[in-house]
Design an enzyme around this catalytic site. Structure first.
Site, short mmCIF file in Angstrom:
data_model
loop_
_atom_site.label_atom_id
_atom_site.label_comp_id
_atom_site.label_asym_id
_atom_site.label_seq_id
_atom_site.Cartn_x
_atom_site.Cartn_y
_atom_site.Cartn_z
N CYS A 79 -6.15 3.31 1.98
CA CYS A 79 -5.35 2.54 2.69
C CYS A 79 -4.27 1.50 2.31
O CYS A 79 -3.41 1.29 2.97
CB CYS A 79 -6.37 1.89 3.55
SG CYS A 79 -7.32 3.08 4.73
N GLU A 95 -8.71 3.29 -6.04
CA GLU A 95 -7.94 2.55 -5.03
C GLU A 95 -8.43 1.28 -5.44
O GLU A 95 -9.35 0.76 -5.83
CB GLU A 95 -8.37 2.72 -3.65
CG GLU A 95 -7.79 1.58 -2.74
CD GLU A 95 -7.89 2.18 -1.22
OE1 GLU A 95 -8.54 2.88 -0.87
OE2 GLU A 95 -6.92 1.51 -0.32
N ASN A 128 -1.55 8.96 3.49
CA ASN A 128 -2.99 9.02 3.25
C ASN A 128 -3.93 9.45 4.35
O ASN A 128 -3.84 10.63 4.53
CB ASN A 128 -3.61 7.51 2.96
CG ASN A 128 -5.04 7.50 2.83
OD1 ASN A 128 -5.65 8.29 2.13
ND2 ASN A 128 -5.52 6.27 3.37
N GLU A 129 -4.39 8.45 5.43
CA GLU A 129 -5.16 8.94 6.48
C GLU A 129 -4.35 8.80 7.82
O GLU A 129 -4.31 7.83 8.53
CB GLU A 129 -6.35 8.09 6.57
CG GLU A 129 -7.39 8.49 5.62
CD GLU A 129 -8.58 7.68 6.01
OE1 GLU A 129 -8.73 6.72 6.62
OE2 GLU A 129 -9.85 8.09 5.41
#
Ligand code: AHR
Length: 663
Positions: A247, A51, A378-379
């Site tokens: 993120c 990331e 993602n989350e």
């Protein structure tokens, strides 16, 4: 107390201590069953997660040394300074050329007055530029001269005290935009070098896309990657690369989300956006953190290809970060997001006759990248995710039924949202569910049997982001201490033991610049010239370079060895090389002797080389100045009559490969 009672107590204590010592000295007896393979270990078992956080891309893995090379940061002169001597009358103007639909809007227009003393522009790089002595650097600039102007640019690399360590001159500019290049050979190194452009002559020159790359990038790819960092990734022999986040896929809001299509094609035309980690943490703000996308989706695929890993791109699922704006795109406006997913598969795998396949070929890779996995979200959590995810899944599988879709269980390792995710997703068809856990070391020790109880028939698990977070301290690299690394090693024995359920795993985050990090711990730390593996890196490396093809039983009194008496053991075989591979962790402060009985196995050698990673100090860590405080060392272990006699040193991980006759 009476004398006799005192004597009696003493004798009792002595007997007890002796008894304990004898018990402690008895080797723990383990049975290993190489002829009873339990499940294949996927080639994707141990991978990496990249990331762009902590200056991992721009200023890190992406080897470009010029920050804000196209003057596209919101403050167009950020990273640049004017060099002017007293009496200067030359100047720089930032011009927006006013064309619509273009990513590169601005350029710098420099008016030079011959009479004036020295005038120039200096770029500071990303916390300085790391420059090695005796190396070649490729400089380039896109420029045009005002008609009739006669301008030269003296290009200088200087160290922190201004000493010139490399130099060239560019001249004969024409009045239409063109790229000019030069190779500079350096005479000295600099940890915090700078690039100076000194303008001489008369008239106006316009410049854009000012770039400086080391000539040697990883695999010598143009627009390539910093060699030492990419090599550290390659050394892990990862089974996959998950990219580009995290993120940053989500964005703080939807306009700030990661859009792969803006990261491919001509590098100069990739539209820069703010990196969300620029503002995410008030106490760690990084106002000069942007995503130039010089390292974009093509380069990620190329990296995966170069290091023999499966690419695993993660796409935005129509939701911005739920910790920030939590903005979602309306369901009836989701189609462009889905089209991005379908087009990405075409970009990676499509024939060169398709439009996205052609772009891949035009960029230099006519052969497909052979994409097999695709992450959606993602989350994310709650209904807004499942509602969107299922539309993606249907559309992707309808067109590409062989693509394995990775969905996610959100940021929580358990609890209401986690349970809801598994319940909902199990009714759909993801191949894998991505779980994340950033927890104290104790959690990792206590959860080595987490997957022993998972449903063997459901979606597979991708442990996509994990790291043991030990106590904070003042050294950048200090949180990556041995306590965290050994806890991860213990936990990872449980991942391997459950290879039938866990098909992929990756530590997070991967890279961090010591002067520009927002999040730690991280696997690899670097400054402008150096990089180091943390103890956690060596744990990952020992597991991933000793993967094996099948997990096999290793039992104590019929039970798995998952932390009882401080010992964690997993075993595998490599059917290709006919080896039994043992990974053994002792989390206690004492030595623990083990005897492992390899059932029905004929061992080739008596003395076997093992790799030992250990420290007596829980707080020990590797730093740029002391990179080898906790690194693997060799240890010879004797194997007699199929019995491995090993003493597990206090607080240690041992990995060994035992060559056998046909397994
Ligand atoms: O790895 C850092 C961040 O942790 C990732 O961006 C996110 O997915 C997680 O919350």
């Amino acid at each position: 107390m009476k004398k006799t009672t005192l004597l009696y107590s003493f004798v009792l204590l002595l007997v007890f201590t002796l008894h304990q010592t004898i018990i402690a000295q008895q080797p723990m007896q383990l049975t290993v069953q190489p002829t009873k393979p339990l499940a294949p270990i996927q080639s994707t078992m141990w991978g990496i997660f990249f990331e762009d956080i902590n200056f991992a891309a721009d200023g890190g893995l992406y080897a470009e040394l010029v920050k804000n090379r196209s003057f596209e940061f919101p403050m167009p002169m950020m990273g640049w300074k004017e060099i002017e001597e007293k009496g200067n009358t030359s100047s720089t103007l930032i011009v927006n050329h006013g064309k619509e639909n273009t990513a590169n809007l601005r350029y710098a227009s420099i008016s030079i007055n011959n009479q004036s003393p020295v005038y120039g522009l200096s770029n500071e790089g990303f916390r300085g530029m790391g420059i090695y002595a005796g190396k070649q650097y490729n400089f380039s600039v896109v420029a045009k001269n005002e008609a009739g102007a006669a301008v030269k640019i003296k290009v200088q690399l200087v160290n922190a005290s201004g000493k010139i360590i490399g130099e060239t001159v560019l001249s004969n500019f024409t009045s239409d935009w063109k790229k000019y290049t030069a190779v500079i050979t350096t005479t000295d190194s600099a940890q915090k070098g700078k690039l100076n452009l000194l303008f001489e002559g008369n008239g106006t020159i316009d410049i854009d896309v000012v770039s400086l790359f080391p000539a040697n990038t990883f695999k010598n790819r143009p627009n390539g990657l910093r060699e030492d960092l990419a090599q550290k990734l390659a050394d892990l022999k990862p089974g996959f690369v998950r990219f580009p986040g995290g993120c940053i896929v989500e964005g703080r809001d939807l306009t700030n989300r990661y859009q792969w299509k803006t990261t491919v094609g001509n590098v100069d035309d990739r539209k820069l956006i703010m990196n969300r980690w620029n503002v995410e943490f008030k106490q760690k703000s990084a106002p000069d953190y942007f995503q130039s996308f010089g390292l974009g989706f093509y380069e990620y695929f190329q990296l995966a290809d170069d290091i023999g890993a499966e690419p695993l791109p993660i796409l935005n699922c129509g939701m911005a970060c739920q910790y920030n704006s939590a903005e979602v795109v309306a369901i009836d406006a989701l189609q462009p997001y889905i089209q991005d997913a379908l087009d990405l598969i075409e970009f990676a795998n499509g024939p060169v006759t398709t439009s996205w396949g052609k772009l891949r070929a035009d960029m230099g890779h006519p052969a497909p990248f052979n994409l097999k996995f695709l992450g959606v979200g993602n989350e994310q959590w709650e209904a807004q995710y499942f509602d969107r995810y299922k539309i993606f899944e249907k559309a992707i599988l309808a067109k590409y039924p062989n693509i394995k879709i990775v969905s996610g269980s959100g940021p929580y390792s358990n609890g209401e949202y986690f349970d809801m995710a598994w319940k909902e997703l199990k009714q759909l068809s993801p191949s894998l569910i991505d779980e994340h856990y950033y927890k104290p070391p104790k959690w990792f020790l206590d959860n080595a049997n987490r997957y022993d109880k998972y449903d063997r028939n459901g979606p597979k698990v991708f442990a996509g982001e994990y790291a043991a977070h030990s106590k904070d301290n003042n050294n950048s690299e200090g949180r990556n201490n041995w306590e965290s690394a050994i806890a991860e090693a213990a936990f990872m024995t449980g991942l391997e033991r459950n290879a039938d359920v866990v098909n992929m795993a990756s530590y997070a985050p991967l890279l961090a610049h010591v002067e520009a990090w927002q999040w730690r711990p991280d696997l690899i730390w670097f400054d402008n010239l150096r990089s180091i593996g943390t103890p956690n890196y060596y744990v990952q490396k020992l597991f991933s370079t000793n993967r094996g093809t099948h997990v096999i039983p290793v039992l104590k009194n019929g039970e798995v060895v998952a932390g009882k008496d401080s010992v964690y053991v997993t075993a595998a075989i490599d059917k290709n090389s006919n080896e039994v591979i043992l990974k053994m962790v002792n989390i206690s402060g004492a030595s623990i002797p083990l005897t492992l009985n390899l059932e029905n196995t004929v061992v080739n050698k008596q003395d076997v080389k093992a790799m030992l990673l250990q420290s007596a100090n829980k707080e020990a860590f590797n730093s740029l100045d002391k990179p080898a405080e906790v690194v693997p060392v060799e240890k010879i272990i004797s194997v007699k009559n199929n019995k491995v006699a090993v003493v597990l040193n206090p607080s240690s991980l041992i990995v060994m490969r035992i060559a056998c006759k046909k397994l």
